[in-house]
Scaffold this motif. Sequence first.
Motif, mmCIF file in Angstrom:
data_model
loop_
_atom_site.group_PDB
_atom_site.id
_atom_site.type_symbol
_atom_site.label_atom_id
_atom_site.label_comp_id
_atom_site.label_asym_id
_atom_site.label_seq_id
_atom_site.Cartn_x
_atom_site.Cartn_y
_atom_site.Cartn_z
ATOM 1 N N PRO A 34 -75.995 30.855 -40.943
ATOM 2 C CA PRO A 34 -74.889 31.238 -41.817
ATOM 3 C C PRO A 34 -74.566 32.729 -41.746
ATOM 4 O O PRO A 34 -75.434 33.560 -41.491
ATOM 5 C CB PRO A 34 -75.401 30.849 -43.206
ATOM 6 C CG PRO A 34 -76.886 30.881 -43.087
ATOM 7 C CD PRO A 34 -77.200 30.442 -41.701
ATOM 8 N N GLN B 281 -70.554 29.208 -41.326
ATOM 9 C CA GLN B 281 -70.736 29.778 -39.990
ATOM 10 C C GLN B 281 -69.469 30.410 -39.409
ATOM 11 O O GLN B 281 -69.533 31.130 -38.421
ATOM 12 C CB GLN B 281 -71.246 28.700 -39.024
ATOM 13 C CG GLN B 281 -72.672 28.262 -39.292
ATOM 14 C CD GLN B 281 -73.147 27.248 -38.274
ATOM 15 O OE1 GLN B 281 -72.759 26.072 -38.305
ATOM 16 N NE2 GLN B 281 -73.986 27.691 -37.357
ATOM 17 N N SER C 163 -70.863 32.432 -36.213
ATOM 18 C CA SER C 163 -72.308 32.579 -36.038
ATOM 19 C C SER C 163 -72.872 31.246 -35.567
ATOM 20 O O SER C 163 -72.896 30.277 -36.332
ATOM 21 C CB SER C 163 -72.967 33.004 -37.359
ATOM 22 O OG SER C 163 -74.369 32.978 -37.230
#
Length: 744
Positions: free
Chosen positions: A83, A123, A79
């Motif tokens: 998050p 992430q 991502s």
Amino acid sequence: MTRLLGRLGAWCARHGWIVLVSWVIAAATLMGSSLVFAAPTTSDASIPGTDAQRAHDLMKTGFGSGYATGGTVQLLLYSADGPLIEEKRKEAVEQSIDRLRDLPHVKDVDTPFRRGGISSNLQIGLITVRLEGNDPQKIGETTQTLSKAADPARAAGLEVVPADSSTPADKEIKTGPSEIIGVVCALLVLVFAFGTLVAAMIPIFVALVSVASGLGVIGLLGWVVDMPKQAGIMATMIGLGVGIDYALFLLSRHRRLLAGGVPVVESVRRTVASSGGAVVFAGGTVIIALSALMLAGFPLLATLGWVTGISVVAAVLTSVTLVPALLGLLGHRINALKVPLLRGAASGAHTPGGTGWAGLGSWVARRPWRVLLASTAVLGALAAPALALQLGALDEGYGSRGSEPRRAYELMATGFGPGANGPLIVVAELPAKVADAGDPIVDNLVREVKDVDGVAHVSEPKVNTSGRSVLLQAIPEYAPSDSRSAQVVRDVRDISVPGVQLHVGGKVAGLTDAGDRMAERTPLVIGVVVLLSALLLLLAFRAPIVAIKAAVMNLVSLGAAFGALAMVFSVGLGSRLVGMDPPVSSSYVQEVFFSVPIESYVPLMLFAVLFGLSMDYEVFLLTAVRQSYQRHGGNARAVAEGLGSTGRVITSAALIMVAVFVAFIAYPDAMVKTFGVGLAVAIAVDATIIRGFLVPATMVLLGRLNWWCPRWLDRILPNLSVEGHEEDDEPVVERREQPVTAGV
């Protein structure tokens, strides 16, 4: 043997259409059958008797196929905007996981929202899918299906990349434009060598028929033996090179005889009797060298060896049958469609005493010591970088920048550390049944693994249903290609827990064992190849000194090849030029000197291929020198004439080989690039410095000893001479020197 080959060549020349149609039908049938009934290829890179193989077997039998190679697929999530635990993104990930669980053969799916499943910055996440009942040979197709099921995550703005959990043997090397480029370059060389389009097309046509036949046989053999995915590309690379070269040698001899007024069929008979014998012996040395790889103790390498040998057998067979058939059908039209400005080459005439190569031979003969010292110094300089050759695991960090495997590798390294791309699979056999992973003996084992230097993380242990085996993953601090990872494997194996038999598997452990096995067996393979090749030359020329010298010369050309590999890959001076991409975060110096490790099994395979190919040129040069020596007995003159009669054709053959091998450097696969660089450099050096300077200089210095043979050895050796003296197309003149007598 020469008379038998001569009769075969004459028959093929008289029955050209039968031979031509038979070969075309055979090649089309074999190739078509292998495409229609495509056999599965294998990704099995196992090495029987190694600790990594024992770990793999225990893991498969004790914990199920879901923990074995081909039974686990990982999907990386990234991502860029925030998050993964943000509600909308998390919901999309969980929806993807539900879709994955509904797919066939999916046994279990580990969510990234677990301990160790998400990076510290939240992430990058990792979905682990365990499979059961799937076909391991179709892991690529299965991975793409699983990746497609994660489309809800992609719709939410996440990047989803399937991680590559395969071994080097899993890589399917698909054909591409390299074969076409190699063939086109070879055609250009042939046009310049012969000066006519008809003559130039014959070696190309014969090589294509040869390669198609060989690939057809290899494809069908996949139903009865495990066939590596690299088999086709290796067979194509070597088959094209030797197929064109062997046809070239025969065609050159035939055109010289035609230019001398010899009738077509008689010319073909003489050609196959003399040059055909050299082709058979040259091909035999290549096959012997490749067959010796069966002694390496590495099934993948052994199979690659004899599979590549099939393409060489096909090249020899087409050379001594299909080439004579085409020559008989074409007759004097072999010189049709002449190319302007190349009339000298088109004529096919040959004057050994007046060629530039003959002049070079005479020049070398007048100053052999200076040539010997100078060429030795040059070859030593070329081979010196080989001391810096770095062997190691080639991970996906060296893949093409922007490719899926390279992207997955970088995400994994960024989110979970470089060692996450090559986890160690630790499988321990326990002395007694334990109830669960909390047993003291299991805790003790986990602590010991954690305490090993270089281990960054140890996963939660899993105990199998029998309670007698435990499995855990140890994540090294280093990337799989880092030599320190191999040391971590050895240190984990050295752990001593009373009553516990510990085994370490996984990609890094397997490659470590492969390297150790190669180091152990390399002297044996080299010794067998050199000994058998020298023995074959002894049978061909009945000259022990020539046989020993030829083996030594081939080893010299290998030194230059390994020196080039070290400069390009280990030092990194040319790694960018051959298409290797450095890491994204590289500094300027790293961009220029981008070091790439070479797989441990590549040098041994390269040695076998190169030793055989180098012997080809040695056989053709020695055949010409010996024939000249038999006519007049003058050693220095024979060397000059032998070089003069073969220099142009050997150079053309070498240019063709180099063009074919350089074309394969364009392949994205690093192993193919390695072979392309090594083979191209070695052949170029062999055909110029070694055959043009070093071999003639040593032969001049040895004088009559070149052809000396003890009486006792001469009596026991079978008569398998490749020269075919009765086929000489020049008149016999009185000898200037007395020949060497047996027992000298």
